[in-house]
Design an enzyme around this catalytic site. Structure first.
Site, short mmCIF file in Angstrom:
data_model
loop_
_atom_site.label_atom_id
_atom_site.label_comp_id
_atom_site.label_asym_id
_atom_site.label_seq_id
_atom_site.Cartn_x
_atom_site.Cartn_y
_atom_site.Cartn_z
N TYR A 1 110.69 64.37 22.73
CA TYR A 1 109.73 64.51 23.06
C TYR A 1 108.88 64.30 23.99
O TYR A 1 107.76 64.11 24.96
CB TYR A 1 109.08 65.93 22.42
CG TYR A 1 109.54 66.75 22.49
CD1 TYR A 1 109.26 68.16 22.47
CD2 TYR A 1 110.26 67.00 21.16
CE1 TYR A 1 109.92 69.57 21.65
CE2 TYR A 1 110.87 68.36 20.97
CZ TYR A 1 110.98 69.13 20.92
OH TYR A 1 112.38 70.36 20.66
N GLU B 1 105.60 77.86 15.00
CA GLU B 1 105.43 75.98 15.55
C GLU B 1 105.32 75.10 14.46
O GLU B 1 103.61 74.47 14.19
CB GLU B 1 104.68 75.84 16.25
CG GLU B 1 104.75 74.33 16.74
CD GLU B 1 105.81 73.07 16.99
OE1 GLU B 1 107.06 74.44 17.21
OE2 GLU B 1 105.65 71.77 17.04
N GLU C 1 117.20 66.95 13.11
CA GLU C 1 115.69 65.54 12.99
C GLU C 1 115.64 65.70 11.17
O GLU C 1 114.54 65.98 11.18
CB GLU C 1 114.67 66.32 13.19
CG GLU C 1 114.65 66.94 14.99
CD GLU C 1 113.17 67.08 15.30
OE1 GLU C 1 112.33 66.68 14.19
OE2 GLU C 1 113.38 67.03 17.07
N GLU D 1 117.30 69.22 22.14
CA GLU D 1 116.09 69.55 22.33
C GLU D 1 115.24 69.13 23.21
O GLU D 1 115.04 67.78 23.11
CB GLU D 1 114.97 70.02 20.86
CG GLU D 1 115.70 71.10 19.66
CD GLU D 1 114.61 70.85 18.46
OE1 GLU D 1 113.27 70.44 18.49
OE2 GLU D 1 115.06 70.91 17.33
N TRP E 1 113.58 73.65 24.53
CA TRP E 1 113.65 74.39 23.35
C TRP E 1 111.78 75.15 23.34
O TRP E 1 111.15 74.54 24.69
CB TRP E 1 112.98 73.11 22.45
CG TRP E 1 111.95 73.57 21.14
CD1 TRP E 1 110.77 73.43 20.95
CD2 TRP E 1 113.03 74.40 20.20
NE1 TRP E 1 110.01 74.37 19.55
CE2 TRP E 1 112.14 74.92 19.13
CE3 TRP E 1 114.23 74.10 19.66
CZ2 TRP E 1 112.11 75.10 17.87
CZ3 TRP E 1 114.08 74.05 18.31
CH2 TRP E 1 113.57 75.09 17.94
N GLN F 1 111.00 79.72 11.96
CA GLN F 1 110.66 80.06 13.56
C GLN F 1 110.61 80.93 14.60
O GLN F 1 109.98 81.88 14.84
CB GLN F 1 111.00 78.55 14.12
CG GLN F 1 110.56 77.24 13.85
CD GLN F 1 111.01 76.42 14.69
OE1 GLN F 1 112.20 75.63 14.98
NE2 GLN F 1 109.34 75.96 15.43
N ARG G 1 121.94 77.03 21.00
CA ARG G 1 121.16 76.39 19.63
C ARG G 1 120.88 77.65 18.77
O ARG G 1 119.46 77.20 19.14
CB ARG G 1 120.98 75.10 19.93
CG ARG G 1 120.85 74.64 18.38
CD ARG G 1 120.77 72.93 19.07
NE ARG G 1 120.19 72.15 17.56
CZ ARG G 1 119.04 71.43 17.49
NH1 ARG G 1 118.12 72.08 18.04
NH2 ARG G 1 119.06 71.59 16.13
N ASN H 1 116.88 65.37 20.49
CA ASN H 1 115.85 65.53 20.44
C ASN H 1 114.44 64.71 21.14
O ASN H 1 114.34 63.78 20.54
CB ASN H 1 115.32 66.41 19.53
CG ASN H 1 116.31 67.63 19.08
OD1 ASN H 1 117.28 67.77 19.34
ND2 ASN H 1 115.96 67.93 18.17
N HIS I 1 118.10 73.28 9.11
CA HIS I 1 116.83 73.06 10.15
C HIS I 1 115.62 73.58 9.83
O HIS I 1 114.50 74.37 9.76
CB HIS I 1 116.85 73.74 12.04
CG HIS I 1 115.51 73.20 12.73
ND1 HIS I 1 116.43 72.94 14.12
CD2 HIS I 1 114.75 72.76 12.76
CE1 HIS I 1 115.16 72.54 15.22
NE2 HIS I 1 114.26 72.60 13.47
C1 GBH Z 1 110.76 69.45 16.82
O1 GBH Z 1 110.39 69.13 16.27
C2 GBH Z 1 111.52 70.74 15.94
O2 GBH Z 1 112.91 70.52 15.74
C3 GBH Z 1 111.49 72.18 16.63
O3 GBH Z 1 111.51 72.87 14.98
C4 GBH Z 1 109.82 71.93 16.45
O4 GBH Z 1 109.83 73.31 16.70
C5 GBH Z 1 110.12 71.42 17.87
O5 GBH Z 1 109.94 69.99 17.70
C6 GBH Z 1 108.47 71.26 18.63
O6 GBH Z 1 107.54 70.00 17.98
O7 GBH Z 1 104.74 63.15 18.50
O8 GBH Z 1 103.91 62.35 20.15
O9 GBH Z 1 103.89 60.84 17.75
C7 GBH Z 1 109.93 67.57 17.14
C8 GBH Z 1 109.05 66.69 16.30
C9 GBH Z 1 107.44 66.23 17.75
C10 GBH Z 1 108.06 64.54 15.40
C11 GBH Z 1 107.47 63.71 18.77
C12 GBH Z 1 107.95 62.93 16.19
C13 GBH Z 1 107.18 62.03 17.69
C14 GBH Z 1 106.21 61.58 18.91
N1 GBH Z 1 108.25 65.42 16.61
N2 GBH Z 1 106.99 62.97 17.31
S1 GBH Z 1 104.07 61.76 18.55
#
Ligand code: GBH
Length: 469
Positions: A298, A426, A172, A373, A419, A26, A83, A296, A127
């Site tokens: 999000y 991305e 992941e 993350e 992150w 990335q 990291r 991780n 990764h």
């Molecule tokens: C990470 O992937 C990666 O490790 C990183 O490289 C990447 O840049 C970063 O996050 C941002 O994308 O999408 O609401 O259904 C995260 C990938 C995101 C996959 C959340 C599963 C599940 C929740 N994940 N997703 S949702």
């Protein structure tokens, strides 16, 4: 939830690690330089139609050539830890045989540069950039890939393990297996439910084979971990939640941390595979003591059962859910969730982070956790040479608050890595989504510390979140 997760002046323990994260493909660029060979992401991103705008990691943030100034930037921000991931095809071209001195030298300079600036290096071995040659021999659905990974892990720990104290095997594996071999939204872009499940097992095996090799080769009493992306699952439908938890979360935590595949996971997927690729002794190999677990996080998902093959699960415009990222459970529907949303259309849900950390620490009480993350993409704007990304500052404030609450509830959380350090490639979204706390101008490669970067810097330096204004 009892409040809105926006708080200020929260104090973290003095040894709490506040840092940031990136991944090799990335940010590095220099894709054809310094003896590096191709990875599955080079092939994938150079295949028309696979990434937004045909974007590739050929140049990315040019970090390979801007190492010194990027290190200075990290020092300026006062990060406790950085990291990064080691590009397997840069370190060991082709994924088999001898290491590449130029590649080793790059990571060696990175590690030395971090240490001399007082920043703790946290090295991720994988990764997502599998050497293309190993994919040509079958990739993660093949058992040999796990064996090659363990060799590579030992070589990396031998070369850097006198100075790198903290290691992560895989980032992941959910993404590598299901998005790479199931839904095809990630490299290598294959679409086989059976292969995706074989990949799950061989990624688990790769992790388990690598851990003791790292411990033996690294001379610096290494802290060894894996990083998992957890699905925090909402909704009223217990069956749908159980299925997604099995496929997404327990597919990795149960073998790695408990030494088994759960019966319900095997049953849910029995129409897809007979699991004959699991050999006697594999689960003991996978079940290794870990020093911490990388988390991780999000956003959350909300699910319910649907009496058919869910159109939404298969094709809701969410790339992660395209094709079959859910072998054996295509009849689970992913429901729209309440906002607010980030630029990825992921819902902002800090309560999910608190719940996740508390849940993990209850299930695995002796295992310290680290957020490896968390962060958000927003549509940043540059005004007078500054990026006032109040939305990202707010996102981080709410998630640090959630982590703080989890710690008050007894969670052993060792650190928090945002992150990402830099806007970067991305994956399937190319350069269209910006996660950085530092902006990158892709024409000039100029870096601008965003307001969120200043915020993280304050948290790292003060071990407290700044007062709200
Ligand atoms: C990470 O992937 C990666 O490790 C990183 O490289 C990447 O840049 C970063 O996050 C941002 O994308 O999408 O609401 O259904 C995260 C990938 C995101 C996959 C959340 C599963 C599940 C929740 N994940 N997703 S949702």
């Amino acid at each position: 939830m009892n409040s809105d997760y926006r708080d200020s002046g929260l104090v973290f323990p003095p040894n709490f690690i506040v840092g940031s994260a990136t991944a090799a493909y990335q940010v590095e660029g220099a894709a054809r330089d310094g003896g590096r060979t191709e990875s599955i992401w080079d092939t994938f991103s150079h295949t028309p139609g696979k990434t937004w705008n045909g974007d590739t990691g050929d140049v990315a943030d040019d970090h390979y050539y801007r190492l010194e100034s990027d290190l200075d930037l990290m020092a300026e921000l006062g990060l406790d830890a950085y990291r990064f991931s080691i590009s397997w095809p840069r370190f060991q071209p082709g994924g088999q045989g001898p290491i590449n001195p130029e590649g080793v030298s790059f990571y060696s300079r990175l590690v030395d540069g971090l240490l001399s600036r007082g920043i703790r290096p946290i090295a991720t071995l994988y990764h997502w950039d599998l050497p293309q040659e190993l994919e040509d021999e079958g990739g993660w659905p093949e058992r040999d890939t796990a064996m090659w990974f363990a060799e590579y892990a030992e070589l990396a720990a031998t070369a850097l393990g006198d100075r790198v104290h903290t290691w992560t095997t895989l980032n992941e594996p959910w993404c590598s297996a299901y998005l790479g071999y199931g839904s095809a939204s990630h490299a290598p872009g294959r679409t086989s439910d059976a292969d995706a499940l074989a990949a799950v097992h061989h990624l688990n095996l790769a992790h388990g084979m690598a851990v003791p090799r790292i411990r033996e080769a690294a001379t610096n009493s290494p802290q060894v971990s894996a990083t998992l992306n957890f699905h925090v699952i909402r909704g009223e439908d217990a069956e749908a939640k159980r299925r997604i938890d099995a496929l997404a979360n327990r597919a990795f935590t149960s073998p790695m941390l408990l030494g088994r595949y759960d019966d319900d996971f095997i049953a849910d997927t029995s129409e897809v595979t007979d699991w004959s690729f699991v050999h006697a002794g594999d689960l003991a190999t996978i079940h290794q003591p870990l020093d911490f677990l990388g988390v991780n996080y999000y956003s959350t998902v909300t699910v319910k059962m649907w009496d058919g093959v869910s159109e939404r699960a298969m094709n809701d415009g969410h790339k992660d859910m395209g094709g079959s990222a859910w072998p054996g459970s295509r009849n689970v529907e992913f429901l729209p969730q309440a906002g607010p949303y980030t630029a990825m259309n992921w819902n902002i849900a800090p309560d999910g982070l608190e719940d996740l950390l508390v849940d993990l620490s209850e299930r695995f009480p002796d295992l310290p956790l680290m957020i490896t993350e968390n962060g958000a993409a927003f549509d940043d704007e540059v005004t007078d040479g500054r990026v006032h990304d109040a939305d990202r500052v707010d996102y981080l404030n709410r998630h640090f608050t959630a982590a703080h609450r989890a710690m008050q509830r007894g969670v052993n959380l060792q650190g928090y890595l945002v992150w990402s350090l830099l806007d970067n490639f991305e994956w399937g979204y190319g350069y269209s989504k910006r996660f950085g706390i530092v902006r990158v101008d892709y024409d000039t490669q100029e870096r601008i510390v965003k307001d969120s970067g200043l915020w993280v810097s304050e948290v790292a330096k003060n071990k407290a979140t700044p007062a709200l204004n």
